[in-house]
Design a protein around this motif. Structure first.
Motif, short mmCIF file in Angstrom:
data_model
loop_
_atom_site.label_atom_id
_atom_site.label_comp_id
_atom_site.label_asym_id
_atom_site.label_seq_id
_atom_site.Cartn_x
_atom_site.Cartn_y
_atom_site.Cartn_z
N CYS A 1 23.42 -10.73 9.37
CA CYS A 1 23.14 -11.59 10.52
C CYS A 1 23.52 -13.06 10.26
N LYS A 2 23.92 -13.39 9.06
CA LYS A 2 24.35 -14.74 8.65
C LYS A 2 23.22 -15.76 8.68
N GLU A 3 21.98 -15.33 8.86
CA GLU A 3 20.84 -16.26 8.87
C GLU A 3 20.42 -16.55 7.43
N LYS A 4 20.00 -17.79 7.20
CA LYS A 4 19.51 -18.18 5.89
C LYS A 4 17.99 -18.10 5.89
N PHE A 5 17.45 -17.69 4.76
CA PHE A 5 16.00 -17.64 4.62
C PHE A 5 15.63 -17.90 3.16
N ALA A 6 14.44 -18.37 2.99
CA ALA A 6 13.93 -18.64 1.64
C ALA A 6 13.13 -17.43 1.19
N LEU A 7 13.28 -17.09 -0.07
CA LEU A 7 12.55 -15.96 -0.63
C LEU A 7 11.51 -16.52 -1.58
N ASP A 8 10.26 -16.33 -1.23
CA ASP A 8 9.16 -16.83 -2.03
C ASP A 8 8.64 -15.69 -2.90
N LEU A 9 8.99 -15.70 -4.17
CA LEU A 9 8.59 -14.63 -5.07
C LEU A 9 7.15 -14.76 -5.52
N SER A 10 6.54 -15.89 -5.34
CA SER A 10 5.17 -16.06 -5.81
C SER A 10 4.19 -15.22 -5.00
N ASP A 11 4.50 -14.91 -3.75
CA ASP A 11 3.62 -14.10 -2.91
C ASP A 11 3.83 -12.61 -3.14
N GLU A 12 5.00 -12.24 -3.65
CA GLU A 12 5.30 -10.82 -3.82
C GLU A 12 4.73 -10.32 -5.14
N CYS A 13 4.17 -9.18 -5.08
CA CYS A 13 3.73 -8.52 -6.30
C CYS A 13 3.79 -7.02 -6.08
N CYS A 14 3.70 -6.33 -7.14
CA CYS A 14 3.76 -4.88 -7.06
C CYS A 14 2.47 -4.33 -6.47
N ASP A 15 2.53 -3.08 -6.03
CA ASP A 15 1.36 -2.43 -5.45
C ASP A 15 0.21 -2.32 -6.46
N ASP A 16 0.54 -2.32 -7.74
CA ASP A 16 -0.51 -2.18 -8.73
C ASP A 16 -1.08 -3.52 -9.18
N GLY A 17 -0.68 -4.61 -8.50
CA GLY A 17 -1.26 -5.91 -8.76
C GLY A 17 -0.63 -6.67 -9.90
N CYS A 18 0.57 -6.32 -10.32
CA CYS A 18 1.19 -7.07 -11.40
C CYS A 18 1.69 -8.40 -10.86
N ASP A 19 1.91 -9.32 -11.73
CA ASP A 19 2.35 -10.66 -11.32
C ASP A 19 3.81 -10.91 -11.67
N CYS A 20 4.61 -9.87 -11.74
CA CYS A 20 5.99 -10.07 -12.16
C CYS A 20 6.82 -10.69 -11.04
N GLY A 21 6.41 -10.51 -9.81
CA GLY A 21 7.13 -11.11 -8.69
C GLY A 21 8.40 -10.39 -8.32
N CYS A 22 8.56 -9.18 -8.78
CA CYS A 22 9.81 -8.49 -8.51
C CYS A 22 9.76 -7.70 -7.21
N GLY A 23 8.61 -7.41 -6.70
CA GLY A 23 8.51 -6.69 -5.44
C GLY A 23 8.69 -5.19 -5.58
N CYS A 24 8.75 -4.70 -6.77
CA CYS A 24 8.97 -3.26 -6.96
C CYS A 24 7.65 -2.52 -7.01
N GLU A 25 7.76 -1.21 -6.93
CA GLU A 25 6.58 -0.36 -7.04
C GLU A 25 6.71 0.43 -8.32
N HIS A 26 6.31 -0.15 -9.42
CA HIS A 26 6.44 0.51 -10.70
C HIS A 26 5.15 0.44 -11.47
N ASP A 27 5.10 1.23 -12.51
CA ASP A 27 3.91 1.32 -13.34
C ASP A 27 4.07 0.39 -14.53
N HIS A 28 3.24 -0.62 -14.64
CA HIS A 28 3.33 -1.57 -15.74
C HIS A 28 2.40 -1.20 -16.90
#
Length: 149
Positions: free
Chosen positions: A119-146
């Motif tokens: 869509c050619k739109e620009k957006f900012a990606l805030d990794l500090s809000d993203e975390c895995c479903d298991d509550g890790c703080d890696c900020g990757c946004g994945c669903e993995h087992d840490h």
């Protein structure tokens, strides 16, 4: 009984018959034929010995190759067990404007602003809000087992 043993037996029979191998045409023929059979028998024995030796070499190479495969593919299996994408150079995210799934290079993330190729739109990606479903703080946004870390 091996071929060489059979040829030796045949040669003994010919000698026992006292065939004249110097004057008789038939005797000369039989003598030459026995000589050829002796050479063929020796060649076959050499081939059989070489076949056995080659078989042993192939077995040794196969064993060595199995060890190499085990070492190489075992490392790959260990990599597959680690489902964390935190160490990858690429991340997946969704464009908030069009919903397109984007694969983003880690160097692009450092810039902070991403332009969606669809869509050619620009957006900012805030990794500090993203975390895995298991509550890790890696900020990757994945669903993995840490638990493995």
């Amino acid at each position: 009984m091996t071929i060489s043993e059979k040829v030796a037996y045949l040669k003994g029979l010919a000698e026992g018959l006292a065939i004249d191998t110097e004057k008789s045409k038939e005797g000369k023929l039989i003598s030459v034929m026995i000589g050829i059979l002796e050479e063929i028998g020796l060649s076959i024995e050499d081939l059989e010995e070489n076949t056995v030796a080659l078989g042993e070499e192939i077995d040794a190479l196969s064993d060595d190759l199995s060890e190499v495969e085990e070492a190489v593919f075992e490392e790959d299996d260990e990599d597959e067990d680690d489902d964390c994408c935190c160490e990858d150079d690429f991340f997946e995210t969704e464009c908030p404007n069009c919903g397109e799934t984007l694969v983003i290079d880690a160097s692009v993330l450092e810039e902070g602003v991403i332009q969606c190729p669809s869509c050619k739109e620009k957006f900012a990606l805030d990794l500090s809000d993203e975390c895995c479903d298991d509550g890790c703080d890696c900020g990757c946004g994945c669903e993995h087992d840490h638990d493995e870390e």
